[in-house]
Design a protein around this motif. Structure first.
Motif, PDB file in Angstrom:
ATOM      1  N   LEU A 193       5.860  -1.636  21.207  1.00 17.41           N
ATOM      2  CA  LEU A 193       4.676  -0.841  21.521  1.00 17.41           C
ATOM      3  C   LEU A 193       4.513   0.293  20.505  1.00 17.41           C
ATOM      4  O   LEU A 193       3.402   0.577  20.038  1.00 17.41           O
ATOM      5  N   PHE A 194       5.621   0.930  20.133  1.00 18.74           N
ATOM      6  CA  PHE A 194       5.604   2.002  19.147  1.00 18.74           C
ATOM      7  C   PHE A 194       5.158   1.476  17.783  1.00 18.74           C
ATOM      8  O   PHE A 194       4.364   2.120  17.079  1.00 18.74           O
ATOM      9  N   VAL A 195       5.659   0.300  17.421  1.00 27.47           N
ATOM     10  CA  VAL A 195       5.301  -0.295  16.133  1.00 27.47           C
ATOM     11  C   VAL A 195       3.807  -0.605  16.068  1.00 27.47           C
ATOM     12  O   VAL A 195       3.172  -0.479  15.006  1.00 27.47           O
ATOM     13  N   SER A 196       3.220  -0.998  17.200  1.00 29.30           N
ATOM     14  CA  SER A 196       1.789  -1.304  17.201  1.00 29.30           C
ATOM     15  C   SER A 196       0.942  -0.063  16.931  1.00 29.30           C
ATOM     16  O   SER A 196      -0.203  -0.168  16.480  1.00 29.30           O
ATOM     17  N   LEU A 197       1.515   1.105  17.199  1.00 28.31           N
ATOM     18  CA  LEU A 197       0.798   2.357  16.931  1.00 28.31           C
ATOM     19  C   LEU A 197       1.025   2.867  15.511  1.00 28.31           C
ATOM     20  O   LEU A 197       0.180   3.555  14.946  1.00 28.31           O
ATOM     21  N   TYR A 198       2.180   2.532  14.940  1.00 27.05           N
ATOM     22  CA  TYR A 198       2.542   3.014  13.595  1.00 27.05           C
ATOM     23  C   TYR A 198       2.936   1.838  12.710  1.00 27.05           C
ATOM     24  O   TYR A 198       4.005   1.815  12.125  1.00 27.05           O
ATOM     25  N   GLU A 199       2.062   0.851  12.645  1.00 36.51           N
ATOM     26  CA  GLU A 199       2.410  -0.394  11.943  1.00 36.51           C
ATOM     27  C   GLU A 199       2.519  -0.224  10.441  1.00 36.51           C
ATOM     28  O   GLU A 199       3.130  -1.058   9.756  1.00 36.51           O
ATOM     29  N   THR A 200       1.946   0.844   9.887  1.00 33.84           N
ATOM     30  CA  THR A 200       1.983   1.021   8.436  1.00 33.84           C
ATOM     31  C   THR A 200       3.234   1.749   7.957  1.00 33.84           C
ATOM     32  O   THR A 200       3.473   1.836   6.755  1.00 33.84           O
ATOM     33  N   ARG A 201       4.034   2.261   8.865  1.00 32.76           N
ATOM     34  CA  ARG A 201       5.240   2.995   8.468  1.00 32.76           C
ATOM     35  C   ARG A 201       6.298   2.016   7.959  1.00 32.76           C
ATOM     36  O   ARG A 201       6.411   0.886   8.460  1.00 32.76           O
ATOM     37  N   PRO A 202       7.114   2.417   6.980  1.00 32.85           N
ATOM     38  CA  PRO A 202       8.089   1.495   6.382  1.00 32.85           C
ATOM     39  C   PRO A 202       9.180   1.037   7.354  1.00 32.85           C
ATOM     40  O   PRO A 202       9.746  -0.046   7.175  1.00 32.85           O
ATOM     41  N   PHE A 203       9.476   1.831   8.381  1.00 36.14           N
ATOM     42  CA  PHE A 203      10.555   1.443   9.302  1.00 36.14           C
ATOM     43  C   PHE A 203      10.101   0.405  10.325  1.00 36.14           C
ATOM     44  O   PHE A 203      10.917  -0.140  11.055  1.00 36.14           O
ATOM     45  N   ALA A 204       8.795   0.128  10.415  1.00 35.66           N
ATOM     46  CA  ALA A 204       8.277  -0.776  11.448  1.00 35.66           C
ATOM     47  C   ALA A 204       8.870  -2.173  11.301  1.00 35.66           C
ATOM     48  O   ALA A 204       9.334  -2.773  12.272  1.00 35.66           O
ATOM     49  N   ALA A 205       8.878  -2.713  10.085  1.00 34.70           N
ATOM     50  CA  ALA A 205       9.392  -4.071   9.867  1.00 34.70           C
ATOM     51  C   ALA A 205      10.882  -4.157  10.182  1.00 34.70           C
ATOM     52  O   ALA A 205      11.350  -5.144  10.756  1.00 34.70           O
ATOM     53  N   LYS A 206      11.641  -3.134   9.827  1.00 36.24           N
ATOM     54  CA  LYS A 206      13.078  -3.144  10.105  1.00 36.24           C
ATOM     55  C   LYS A 206      13.358  -3.155  11.607  1.00 36.24           C
ATOM     56  O   LYS A 206      14.258  -3.851  12.073  1.00 36.24           O
ATOM     57  N   LEU A 207      12.596  -2.386  12.364  1.00 38.16           N
ATOM     58  CA  LEU A 207      12.793  -2.341  13.819  1.00 38.16           C
ATOM     59  C   LEU A 207      12.486  -3.694  14.452  1.00 38.16           C
ATOM     60  O   LEU A 207      13.212  -4.163  15.330  1.00 38.16           O
ATOM     61  N   VAL A 208      11.403  -4.324  14.010  1.00 38.06           N
ATOM     62  CA  VAL A 208      11.034  -5.632  14.570  1.00 38.06           C
ATOM     63  C   VAL A 208      12.116  -6.667  14.271  1.00 38.06           C
ATOM     64  O   VAL A 208      12.511  -7.451  15.138  1.00 38.06           O
ATOM     65  N   ARG A 209      12.623  -6.682  13.035  1.00 37.06           N
ATOM     66  CA  ARG A 209      13.683  -7.640  12.679  1.00 37.06           C
ATOM     67  C   ARG A 209      14.962  -7.385  13.475  1.00 37.06           C
ATOM     68  O   ARG A 209      15.639  -8.317  13.906  1.00 37.06           O
ATOM     69  N   LEU A 210      15.307  -6.109  13.681  1.00 36.32           N
ATOM     70  CA  LEU A 210      16.512  -5.764  14.423  1.00 36.32           C
ATOM     71  C   LEU A 210      16.459  -6.304  15.848  1.00 36.32           C
ATOM     72  O   LEU A 210      17.387  -6.977  16.309  1.00 36.32           O
ATOM     73  N   PHE A 211      15.371  -6.018  16.555  1.00 37.01           N
ATOM     74  CA  PHE A 211      15.288  -6.442  17.947  1.00 37.01           C
ATOM     75  C   PHE A 211      15.005  -7.927  18.084  1.00 37.01           C
ATOM     76  O   PHE A 211      15.262  -8.509  19.140  1.00 37.01           O
ATOM     77  N   LYS A 212      14.525  -8.548  17.023  1.00 38.48           N
ATOM     78  CA  LYS A 212      14.379  -9.999  17.062  1.00 38.48           C
ATOM     79  C   LYS A 212      15.753 -10.658  17.109  1.00 38.48           C
ATOM     80  O   LYS A 212      15.980 -11.639  17.817  1.00 38.48           O
ATOM     81  N   HIS A 213      16.711 -10.105  16.370  1.00 42.50           N
ATOM     82  CA  HIS A 213      18.077 -10.650  16.367  1.00 42.50           C
ATOM     83  C   HIS A 213      18.827 -10.302  17.651  1.00 42.50           C
ATOM     84  O   HIS A 213      19.608 -11.103  18.165  1.00 42.50           O
ATOM     85  N   LEU A 214      18.592  -9.114  18.199  1.00 46.73           N
ATOM     86  CA  LEU A 214      19.312  -8.698  19.402  1.00 46.73           C
ATOM     87  C   LEU A 214      18.702  -9.263  20.678  1.00 46.73           C
ATOM     88  O   LEU A 214      19.394  -9.388  21.692  1.00 46.73           O
TER      89      LEU A 214
END
Length: 275
Positions: A193-214
């Motif tokens: 939900l946070f990423v959908s609000l700040y999708e242009t920030r550089p950390f967004a992709a890293k967070l999505v990949r992290l929780f995809k694995h976990l």
């Protein structure tokens, strides 16, 4: 803001509010069913059954002058139990229907709006899955002269199970369930939900990949509960009854919407990178 976006926001609001309201009604119905089933189990304990048998005998000997209020209360409890169960089943069917609309809407909307909608839907389903009972187990036995008596009754949800394990001293098991079925799913959903609000920030992709694995480990305890349910119901005996309650279906909806939200987030980030 264009009229199309306004319509999309209105539709998202209707879906989210609908899921929240139906989820609340489903939770209330599930708790009412659990309460009625627990009271029925207490009325089926050996002492109560013996007392009811004696009142039946007294009623027969006095030609109905003695009333068996225990049997009358049991009939009322069974009626309450059936009504609450019907309400719970209807609620989860309606919740599943709204969740299906949410799923297809999330895939058809823009990646950003779809990620937000699916994340909110997953969060609502997760909350209901955590607080609603998921499994009811009743152990009963045939006793001579009394008939069927209940030996034990238990109905728990995920949070209730964690609490019970904690107070019983099973801290490692309670910690594992708390981590993989409460904290990680909540963190993953809130992150999307946070990423959908700040999708242009550089950390967004890293967070999505992290929780995809976990994320694949977050439902470990649900599989354990499912295996327990299969074990109890497949033994073919008449001394126990295990019944899945609607909390487990809330969890199923969470899993589906969470996966869809992850896919929508990846699509959103790919779109951001192309710009």
């Amino acid at each position: 803001m264009t009229w199309k976006k306004l319509l999309a926001l209105l539709w998202m609001t209707i879906l989210v509010v609908g899921m929240a309201w139906v989820g609340k009604e489903g939770y209330r119905a599930a708790v009412a069913y659990e309460s009625a089933a627990s009271e029925s189990a207490q009325m089926m304990e050996a002492g109560r059954v013996a007392e009811s048998r004696l009142k039946d005998l007294a009623s027969t000997l006095t030609f109905g002058m003695v009333h068996n209020e225990i049997r009358e209360k049991m009939e009322l409890l069974h009626a309450r139990e059936q009504l609450a169960r019907t309400r719970a089943e209807r609620s989860i069917l309606l919740f599943g229907g709204i969740a299906t609309l949410t799923l297809f809407s999330g895939l058809l909307l823009s990646p950003r709006m779809g990620t937000a909608l699916l994340s909110l839907g997953a969060l609502i389903a997760l909350i209901n899955g955590l607080i609603t009972p998921i499994l009811m187990v009743v152990v009963h036995q045939k006793v001579e002269y009394l008939g069927d008596v209940v030996l034990s009754f238990e109905s728990k949800g995920i949070l209730g199970s964690v609490e019970k394990l904690y107070y019983e001293g099973n801290l490692p098991v309670a910690g594992i369930i708390l981590l993989f079925s409460v904290l990680l799913p909540a963190a993953k959903t809130l992150t999307l939900l946070f990423v959908s609000l700040y999708e242009t920030r550089p950390f967004a992709a890293k967070l999505v990949r992290l929780f995809k694995h976990l994320g694949k480990w977050s439902m470990l305890d649900v599989f354990v509960v499912a295996l327990l349910l299969v074990f109890l119901t497949s033994r073919g005996t008449d001394v126990s009854r295990a019944e899945a309650e609607i909390g487990i279906y809330f969890f199923l909806v969470y899993v589906i919407l969470s996966v869809a939200a992850s896919l929508a987030a990846e699509r959103m980030l790919r779109q951001v990178r192309r710009k």
